[in-house]
Design an enzyme around this catalytic site. Structure first.
Site, PDB file in Angstrom:
ATOM      1  N   LYS A 121       2.790  -3.576  -8.743  1.00 51.36           N
ATOM      2  CA  LYS A 121       3.846  -4.212  -9.028  1.00 51.36           C
ATOM      3  C   LYS A 121       3.651  -5.834  -8.713  1.00 51.36           C
ATOM      4  CE  LYS A 121       6.588  -0.036  -8.422  1.00 51.36           C
ATOM      5  NZ  LYS A 121       5.471   0.534  -8.611  1.00 51.36           N
ATOM      6  N   LYS A 133       4.686  -9.100  -2.394  1.00 51.25           N
ATOM      7  CA  LYS A 133       3.206  -8.663  -2.323  1.00 51.25           C
ATOM      8  C   LYS A 133       2.289  -9.796  -3.193  1.00 51.25           C
ATOM      9  CE  LYS A 133       2.120  -4.909  -0.507  1.00 51.25           C
ATOM     10  NZ  LYS A 133       1.524  -4.959   0.673  1.00 51.25           N
TER      11      LYS A 133
END
Length: 173
Positions: A121, A133
């Site tokens: 993702k 992230k």
């Protein structure tokens, strides 16, 4: 527990390292992992440490005392709907700042390799978890130089039956 960190520890002990330090902010997840691994006949010396990746004093003490050669960093808030509105700052603090602080502690303690467990993702992120992230990946890329700690990034898709996976939710439904 069903956390990715606990899953990683279960996999790592199969390679029979001399020592394994299991660090988790969740005392319950560590307790569950300890109960499970204590039933196995392992040659690995296991250390169960409760701590937060944002606590630099704790990180410095653990890294200084145990001198690990490799760190697998999987700490992340990843429950997408929960982290999108009221909890964005916590997702950022944990996923981005936590990665930065742990990576800096590793450089300071001369850890050979830092493996960031990221997510698919992070590619063209469409939510807070993916964006944080991706920022964590960029931090590791930015800290990479020709000496000291080597930074490695691995991206996983949904880890089936991990904490936050859809599988337990499907089972319940």
């Amino acid at each position: 527990g069903g956390s990715i960190g606990s899953d990683l520890c279960r996999q790592i002990v199969k390679f029979k390292p001399s020592h394994l330090i299991c660090l988790d902010i969740s005392e319950y997840a560590l307790y569950q992992l300890e109960q499970e691994l204590n039933t196995k006949d392992l040659s690995t010396k296991l250390v169960y440490a409760v701590g937060d990746v944002k606590n630099t004093r704790r990180l410095d003490k653990l890294l200084g005392c145990h001198r690990p050669k490799i760190i697998f960093h999987a700490a992340a808030y990843k429950h997408v709907p929960l982290m999108e509105i009221e909890n964005v700052s916590e997702a950022f603090n944990n996923n981005v700042l936590g990665t930065y602080l742990l990576a800096q502690a590793c450089k300071k303690s001369k850890v050979e390799k830092f493996v960031l467990v990221s997510t698919d993702k992070a590619v063209n992120p469409a939510n807070v978890m993916g964006a944080t992230k991706r920022l964590a990946e960029m931090i590791c890329q930015g800290l990479q130089d020709n000496s000291g700690t080597r930074f490695v990034i691995v991206r996983f898709g949904n880890v089936l039956a991990s904490s936050g996976s859809v599988i337990p939710k499907f089972r319940k439904q």
